[in-house]
Design a protein around this motif. Structure first.
Motif, PDB file in Angstrom:
ATOM      1  N   SER A  52       0.727  -1.130   0.009  1.00  0.00           N
ATOM      2  CA  SER A  52      -0.081  -0.001   0.036  1.00  0.00           C
ATOM      3  C   SER A  52       0.680   1.437  -0.045  1.00  0.00           C
ATOM      4  CB  SER A  52      -0.777   0.217   1.393  1.00  0.00           C
ATOM      5  OG  SER A  52      -1.924  -1.050   1.150  1.00  0.00           O
ATOM      6  N   VAL A  53       0.378   2.190  -0.737  1.00  0.00           N
ATOM      7  CA  VAL A  53       1.203   3.706  -0.640  1.00  0.00           C
ATOM      8  C   VAL A  53       0.715   4.333   0.424  1.00  0.00           C
ATOM      9  CG1 VAL A  53       1.092   3.826  -3.368  1.00  0.00           C
ATOM     10  CG2 VAL A  53      -0.824   4.841  -1.828  1.00  0.00           C
ATOM     11  N   ASP A  54       1.234   5.389   0.837  1.00  0.00           N
ATOM     12  CA  ASP A  54       1.075   6.110   2.077  1.00  0.00           C
ATOM     13  C   ASP A  54      -0.296   7.036   1.482  1.00  0.00           C
ATOM     14  OD1 ASP A  54       0.784   8.282   3.806  1.00  0.00           O
ATOM     15  OD2 ASP A  54       3.001   8.463   4.213  1.00  0.00           O
ATOM     16  N   HIS A  55      -1.449   6.708   2.000  1.00  0.00           N
ATOM     17  CA  HIS A  55      -2.678   7.219   1.540  1.00  0.00           C
ATOM     18  C   HIS A  55      -2.911   8.647   2.238  1.00  0.00           C
ATOM     19  CE1 HIS A  55      -3.493   3.122   0.097  1.00  0.00           C
ATOM     20  NE2 HIS A  55      -4.201   3.647  -0.915  1.00  0.00           N
ATOM     21  N   ARG A  56      -2.479   8.734   3.479  1.00  0.00           N
ATOM     22  CA  ARG A  56      -2.488  10.088   3.897  1.00  0.00           C
ATOM     23  C   ARG A  56      -1.699  11.241   3.225  1.00  0.00           C
ATOM     24  NH1 ARG A  56      -5.838  13.277   5.499  1.00  0.00           N
ATOM     25  NH2 ARG A  56      -6.664  11.779   6.880  1.00  0.00           N
ATOM     26  N   GLN A  57      -0.601  10.795   2.714  1.00  0.00           N
ATOM     27  CA  GLN A  57       0.175  11.597   1.731  1.00  0.00           C
ATOM     28  C   GLN A  57      -0.410  11.770   0.482  1.00  0.00           C
ATOM     29  OE1 GLN A  57       2.299  11.042  -1.227  1.00  0.00           O
ATOM     30  NE2 GLN A  57       2.843  13.119  -1.131  1.00  0.00           N
ATOM     31  N   LEU A  58      -0.887  10.579  -0.162  1.00  0.00           N
ATOM     32  CA  LEU A  58      -1.609  10.650  -1.239  1.00  0.00           C
ATOM     33  C   LEU A  58      -2.770  11.715  -1.447  1.00  0.00           C
ATOM     34  CD1 LEU A  58      -2.225   9.572  -4.221  1.00  0.00           C
ATOM     35  CD2 LEU A  58      -3.624   7.736  -3.306  1.00  0.00           C
ATOM     36  N   TRP A  59      -3.628  11.639  -0.302  1.00  0.00           N
ATOM     37  CA  TRP A  59      -4.825  12.393  -0.357  1.00  0.00           C
ATOM     38  C   TRP A  59      -4.437  14.038  -0.021  1.00  0.00           C
ATOM     39  CZ3 TRP A  59      -9.899  12.208  -0.998  1.00  0.00           C
ATOM     40  CH2 TRP A  59     -10.673  13.581  -0.360  1.00  0.00           C
ATOM     41  N   ASP A  60      -3.395  14.162   0.772  1.00  0.00           N
ATOM     42  CA  ASP A  60      -3.041  15.669   0.925  1.00  0.00           C
ATOM     43  C   ASP A  60      -2.284  16.263  -0.133  1.00  0.00           C
ATOM     44  OD1 ASP A  60      -4.098  15.263   3.493  1.00  0.00           O
ATOM     45  OD2 ASP A  60      -2.257  15.060   4.739  1.00  0.00           O
ATOM     46  N   SER A  61      -1.625  15.368  -0.934  1.00  0.00           N
ATOM     47  CA  SER A  61      -0.893  15.697  -2.143  1.00  0.00           C
ATOM     48  C   SER A  61      -2.047  16.269  -3.156  1.00  0.00           C
ATOM     49  CB  SER A  61       0.143  14.869  -2.567  1.00  0.00           C
ATOM     50  OG  SER A  61      -0.376  13.859  -3.240  1.00  0.00           O
ATOM     51  N   ARG A  62      -2.946  15.675  -3.275  1.00  0.00           N
ATOM     52  CA  ARG A  62      -3.972  15.676  -4.302  1.00  0.00           C
ATOM     53  C   ARG A  62      -4.918  16.847  -3.781  1.00  0.00           C
ATOM     54  NH1 ARG A  62      -1.617  13.831  -8.904  1.00  0.00           N
ATOM     55  NH2 ARG A  62      -0.856  11.474  -8.580  1.00  0.00           N
ATOM     56  N   PHE A  63      -5.291  16.771  -2.569  1.00  0.00           N
ATOM     57  CA  PHE A  63      -6.517  17.802  -2.162  1.00  0.00           C
ATOM     58  C   PHE A  63      -6.208  18.493  -0.998  1.00  0.00           C
ATOM     59  CE2 PHE A  63      -8.370  13.794  -4.164  1.00  0.00           C
ATOM     60  CZ  PHE A  63      -8.968  14.508  -5.286  1.00  0.00           C
TER      61      PHE A  63
END
Length: 429
Positions: free
Chosen positions: A382-393
């Motif tokens: 799994s990727v870092d989903h918190r980082q993924l979310w914060d980077s996109r939105f």
């Protein structure tokens, strides 16, 4: 038609749905064909009552102490149309097409009951057997989330950035009340209708015909953005269906690279051809033959799996599905999801992403499905989903739930969208 005639028609449609176990859209269509005297406004109002009654079936029935078509039809007007028992009887009195007025027993039940006192599962407007699934998914917020899935939905639009920008489309749709979406950067929202209103037919707009936008829930737009498609990539939309996310991925790639759209059921792909022509998405390839699909094995930067699911996250739009769903059907969807994930993994190249999406709020289809896949496939992480979310939105940290084991969940109460789950897994190199 006056309110009484519209209510009587809605009760007739609700009875048809219950007796014949039919989708609501089919029952409403057949009623309209057999009652051609009803105008467009009448049909829209009847449809609103029917959909409200199905969304609020538990709470509407609880107010009148029964769940007959008549009870939930009257209950829907009490809950969603700012009516009272007195105002309803006054509106129906003297209307020869109206159902019988609320009787003494019904009036007594309505007067004695306040929805705040109803059992939690009633306030959540969900089937009894779904209560533990909602508690598992939402914890202490499960009643609020269930209730949010029983509200009227907005009409969401995705601007096609290959043809237009958001300000241009907003100007075209100014008379509809359209506003920029809260989270999706290319999203536009027309608020939910009230009473007997109806959403504008945006697909009749010249801007739609010119390919400037597509109708797509904001949650679906967010899910496509989280996949991270970029210009020059090779992307496989493995369960493309009608192509909503395919087109969003293509636009994000600015028509550079390739998006391959595949679906195991070819008929589901039929609408995508007209959508591609209208929107000028030029980097989309439709892949149906096994030989064509096999050639992509091990070469994709991103494989998107928009998996078949219960659709529990879309109950605002398809409330009849809420009452037809069974544990057996949930188990069947889980089996399909597992098989699809195992098939789709072969197309991801080393270092590439497998992005799993559902429009379900149930953990059994979401986090648990991913956990089981990872147990079978240690090469995916799994990727870092918190980082993924914060980077996109950025700035919307509180608008999504990030699962302990990975994955991002959206929901009406939290995100203002349909219910979605997104999990990105990276293949080891």
């Amino acid at each position: 038609m006056r309110l009484g005639g519209r209510l009587a028609a809605a009760i007739e449609v609700l009875d048809d749905i219950g007796r014949r176990h039919r989708p609501v859209a089919d029952a409403l269509k057949d009623w309209g064909l057999s009652h051609r005297f009803a105008g467009g406004g009448d049909r829209a109002a009847i449809g609103n009552i029917v959909y409200d009654a199905l969304r609020r079936k538990r709470s509407a029935g609880w107010l009148l102490d029964e769940d007959t078509p008549r009870a939930i039809g009257f209950g829907a007007l009490l809950l969603e149309w700012n009516q009272t028992a007195q105002s309803l009887n006054e509106a129906l009195d003297g209307d020869k097409f109206a159902p019988p007025l609320l009787n003494a027993d019904e009036l007594k039940a309505i007067a004695a009951r306040q929805l705040d006192d109803a059992p939690p599962v009633v306030r959540a407007d969900i089937p009894d057997w779904c209560e533990p699934l909602f508690e598992q998914a939402f914890g202490a917020a499960w009643v609020e989330e269930g209730a949010a899935l029983a509200t009227r939905p907005p009409l969401d639009i995705r601007v096609n950035t290959l043809q237009a920008d958001r300000s241009k489309v907003l100007a075209e749709l100014a008379e509809t009340g359209a506003k920029a979406a809260r989270i999706a950067p290319h999203g536009i929202r027309i608020p939910p209708i009230a009473g007997d209103g109806r959403h504008p037919n945006v697909q009749a707009e010249p801007a739609f015909q010119k390919g400037w936008f597509e109708v797509q829930d904001e949650g679906s737009q967010i899910a496509a953005t989280l996949a991270g498609a970029e210009a020059g990539m090779q992307v496989l939309d493995f369960c493309a269906g009608a192509g909503g996310k395919t087109l969003a991925l293509s636009a994000a790639m600015d028509n550079r690279g390739q998006v391959f759209a595949h679906d195991a059921e070819k008929a589901r792909l039929a609408p995508i051809f007209d959508r591609i022509r209208r929107s000028e998405n030029r980097n989309v390839q439709i892949v149906t033959k096994p030989t064509e699909l096999g050639a992509l094995s091990g070469h994709m930067d991103i494989v998107l799996v928009d998996a078949p699911c219960t659709g529990s996250g879309t109950w605002r739009r398809r409330p009849d599905a809420k009452w037809r769903l069974t544990q057996k059907q949930l188990d069947a969807r889980k089996g399909e999801q597992s098989a699809i994930l195992d098939a789709a993994k072969a197309f991801v190249k080393p270092g590439g992403l497998l992005v799993y999406i559902t429009c379900s709020v149930f953990d059994e289809e979401n986090g648990e499905q991913i956990a089981a896949f990872r147990d079978r496939n240690s090469g995916f992480v799994s990727v870092d989903h918190r980082q993924l979310w914060d980077s996109r939105f950025p700035g919307h940290e509180a608008a999504a739930r990030i699962g302990a084991a990975g994955g991002i969940s959206l929901s009406p109460a939290l995100s203002g969208t349909d219910g979605f789950y997104v999990c990105a897994l990276r293949k080891g190199g």
